[in-house]
Design a protein around this motif. Sequence first.
Motif, PDB file in Angstrom:
ATOM      1  N   THR A 212       0.921  -1.351  -0.172  1.00  0.00           N
ATOM      2  CA  THR A 212       0.005   0.040  -0.168  1.00  0.00           C
ATOM      3  C   THR A 212       0.882   1.424  -0.076  1.00  0.00           C
ATOM      4  O   THR A 212       0.419   2.298  -0.123  1.00  0.00           O
ATOM      5  CB  THR A 212      -0.951  -0.084   1.209  1.00  0.00           C
ATOM      6  OG1 THR A 212      -0.212  -0.190   2.262  1.00  0.00           O
ATOM      7  CG2 THR A 212      -1.839  -0.939   0.921  1.00  0.00           C
ATOM      8  N   CYS A 272     -17.227  -0.677   1.499  1.00  0.00           N
ATOM      9  CA  CYS A 272     -16.303  -1.638   1.083  1.00  0.00           C
ATOM     10  C   CYS A 272     -16.621  -2.480  -0.208  1.00  0.00           C
ATOM     11  O   CYS A 272     -18.024  -2.973  -0.030  1.00  0.00           O
ATOM     12  CB  CYS A 272     -15.789  -2.670   2.381  1.00  0.00           C
ATOM     13  SG  CYS A 272     -14.561  -3.947   1.601  1.00  0.00           S
ATOM     14  N   ARG A 281     -11.028  -8.426   5.649  1.00  0.00           N
ATOM     15  CA  ARG A 281      -9.722  -7.961   5.662  1.00  0.00           C
ATOM     16  C   ARG A 281      -9.248  -6.690   4.872  1.00  0.00           C
ATOM     17  O   ARG A 281      -8.613  -5.923   5.361  1.00  0.00           O
ATOM     18  CB  ARG A 281      -8.716  -9.361   4.997  1.00  0.00           C
ATOM     19  CG  ARG A 281      -7.461  -9.572   5.506  1.00  0.00           C
ATOM     20  CD  ARG A 281      -7.039 -10.925   5.190  1.00  0.00           C
ATOM     21  NE  ARG A 281      -6.971 -11.007   3.689  1.00  0.00           N
ATOM     22  CZ  ARG A 281      -5.891 -10.752   2.792  1.00  0.00           C
ATOM     23  NH1 ARG A 281      -4.798 -10.587   3.289  1.00  0.00           N
ATOM     24  NH2 ARG A 281      -6.133 -10.699   1.697  1.00  0.00           N
ATOM     25  N   LEU A 282      -9.933  -6.657   3.671  1.00  0.00           N
ATOM     26  CA  LEU A 282      -9.424  -5.395   3.088  1.00  0.00           C
ATOM     27  C   LEU A 282      -9.859  -4.033   3.717  1.00  0.00           C
ATOM     28  O   LEU A 282      -9.069  -3.173   3.723  1.00  0.00           O
ATOM     29  CB  LEU A 282     -10.396  -5.538   1.566  1.00  0.00           C
ATOM     30  CG  LEU A 282     -10.079  -3.952   0.684  1.00  0.00           C
ATOM     31  CD1 LEU A 282      -8.488  -4.225   0.150  1.00  0.00           C
ATOM     32  CD2 LEU A 282     -10.973  -4.080  -0.316  1.00  0.00           C
ATOM     33  N   ARG A 323      -5.668   4.561  -5.341  1.00  0.00           N
ATOM     34  CA  ARG A 323      -6.543   4.332  -4.570  1.00  0.00           C
ATOM     35  C   ARG A 323      -8.048   4.042  -5.100  1.00  0.00           C
ATOM     36  O   ARG A 323      -8.537   2.697  -5.012  1.00  0.00           O
ATOM     37  CB  ARG A 323      -6.833   4.912  -3.326  1.00  0.00           C
ATOM     38  CG  ARG A 323      -5.936   4.563  -2.297  1.00  0.00           C
ATOM     39  CD  ARG A 323      -6.368   5.579  -1.057  1.00  0.00           C
ATOM     40  NE  ARG A 323      -7.397   5.019  -0.175  1.00  0.00           N
ATOM     41  CZ  ARG A 323      -7.449   3.837   0.729  1.00  0.00           C
ATOM     42  NH1 ARG A 323      -6.159   3.392   0.810  1.00  0.00           N
ATOM     43  NH2 ARG A 323      -8.334   3.495   1.461  1.00  0.00           N
ATOM     44  N   MET A 326      -7.869   0.695  -7.624  1.00  0.00           N
ATOM     45  CA  MET A 326      -7.815  -0.262  -6.511  1.00  0.00           C
ATOM     46  C   MET A 326      -8.985  -0.695  -5.940  1.00  0.00           C
ATOM     47  O   MET A 326      -9.405  -1.827  -6.061  1.00  0.00           O
ATOM     48  CB  MET A 326      -6.657   0.000  -5.323  1.00  0.00           C
ATOM     49  CG  MET A 326      -5.355   0.093  -6.041  1.00  0.00           C
ATOM     50  SD  MET A 326      -4.109   0.747  -4.591  1.00  0.00           S
ATOM     51  CE  MET A 326      -3.775  -0.981  -4.005  1.00  0.00           C
ATOM     52  N   GLY A 330     -10.688  -3.950  -7.511  1.00  0.00           N
ATOM     53  CA  GLY A 330     -10.370  -4.840  -6.207  1.00  0.00           C
ATOM     54  C   GLY A 330      -8.822  -5.028  -6.452  1.00  0.00           C
ATOM     55  O   GLY A 330      -8.417  -6.294  -6.246  1.00  0.00           O
ATOM     56  N   ASP A 332      -5.181  -5.221  -5.144  1.00  0.00           N
ATOM     57  CA  ASP A 332      -4.627  -5.226  -3.941  1.00  0.00           C
ATOM     58  C   ASP A 332      -3.172  -4.882  -3.481  1.00  0.00           C
ATOM     59  O   ASP A 332      -2.647  -4.728  -2.423  1.00  0.00           O
ATOM     60  CB  ASP A 332      -4.806  -6.633  -2.965  1.00  0.00           C
ATOM     61  CG  ASP A 332      -4.325  -7.907  -3.609  1.00  0.00           C
ATOM     62  OD1 ASP A 332      -3.578  -7.579  -4.530  1.00  0.00           O
ATOM     63  OD2 ASP A 332      -4.696  -9.047  -3.296  1.00  0.00           O
ATOM     64  N   ASP A 333      -2.602  -4.502  -4.660  1.00  0.00           N
ATOM     65  CA  ASP A 333      -1.261  -4.212  -4.408  1.00  0.00           C
ATOM     66  C   ASP A 333      -0.774  -2.869  -5.431  1.00  0.00           C
ATOM     67  O   ASP A 333      -0.689  -3.032  -6.602  1.00  0.00           O
ATOM     68  CB  ASP A 333      -0.216  -5.308  -4.914  1.00  0.00           C
ATOM     69  CG  ASP A 333       1.245  -5.139  -4.319  1.00  0.00           C
ATOM     70  OD1 ASP A 333       1.761  -4.129  -4.500  1.00  0.00           O
ATOM     71  OD2 ASP A 333       1.777  -6.156  -4.169  1.00  0.00           O
TER      72      ASP A 333
END
Length: 348
Positions: A212, A272, A281-282, A323, A326, A330, A332-333
Amino acid sequence: MSISQKLEEIRKAATTELEAAGDAKKLEEWRIRYLGKKSRLNEVLRSLSRLSLDEKKTVGAAANRLKVELEEWLGQKERAVRRDRMEASAAEKGIDISLPGRPFPAGRLHPVTQVYREIDAIFTSMGFEVVEGPEVEWDYYNFEALNIPAEHPARDTMATLWIDSEEKDNGKTRLLRTHTSPMQVRVMEQKSPPVRIVVPGKVYRYEATDATHIPMFHQLEGLAVDKGITLADLKGTLYEFACRFFGKDRRVRFRCDYFPFVEPGVEMAIECAVCKGDGCRLCGNSGWIEILGAGMVHPRILERVGIDPEVYTGFAFGMGIERMPMLRYGIDDIRLFYGSDLRFLRQF
Ligand code: DAH
């Protein structure tokens, strides 16, 4: 010899000779002989004026028809000669011109650029102007003018890449801007209200890289200053943005937050996408993901640039650009955006 006989003769000779003409030079000679100014056909055309009206009609039409025919034949022959020449030269060089062509690979815009353009378009449609600012910035604009003097704890939240290492505390030191907010001050120094701008651009932080965090990323700053601007305008503008970018069904949430250059300060979060608000988790089990900081421009900042805070008010916001895709797709990196892996980039 009658004129029609003459024309017939010209036609015959022209056809035979054209058959025999095998290259561009011969074709040009042919053209001059049969279609040029001094050609027999042209002579016939010129002599028409001496004929009676009736003769003019028939003979004239026939002569003109022949002229058109000759031009057409010449064009056909020229194309045939050109094709023969190309085929011969291809055969000589061993090129197979019947092979299908190689597809020309079309490039595409980087996903971050695409998102920028989309967000810019949303805000310009609401009357904001897009401006850009320097990435090498003075300490003054990046921090001091934004109510973050030396020793202010807010400096610790933005690990800074300094350009000049000495005299870090006099506001005259240069750095790589840690956010796009310094443009708020630069624009208000130059322009009196009403102001309505968005500022896209690169920002830099001295941070270790992980899923992140990267040392260079992108932000988009927004600023609106005018008479009578309230927190409701801020909420309305950002709500409209979120609806258009993430879709009408994603819920948004505003909560209080602290930034030295706004009062009051807020943070905006969206539901989310993964758990739809249940917690996962996200989103760190909260069901919400923070997407931007915002607030009402601090009166001290307005004063500093010579705008009377008793007359004018304004709102500001700042968001991280990476962001946005992202959260939408979805991803995540964040490092994927700058890894130059075409398998990733081609998906956008
Ligand atoms: N500049 C802040 C940062 O990088 C984000 C931000 C917060 C911008 C509040 C604003 C604002 O304009 O009003 O973290």
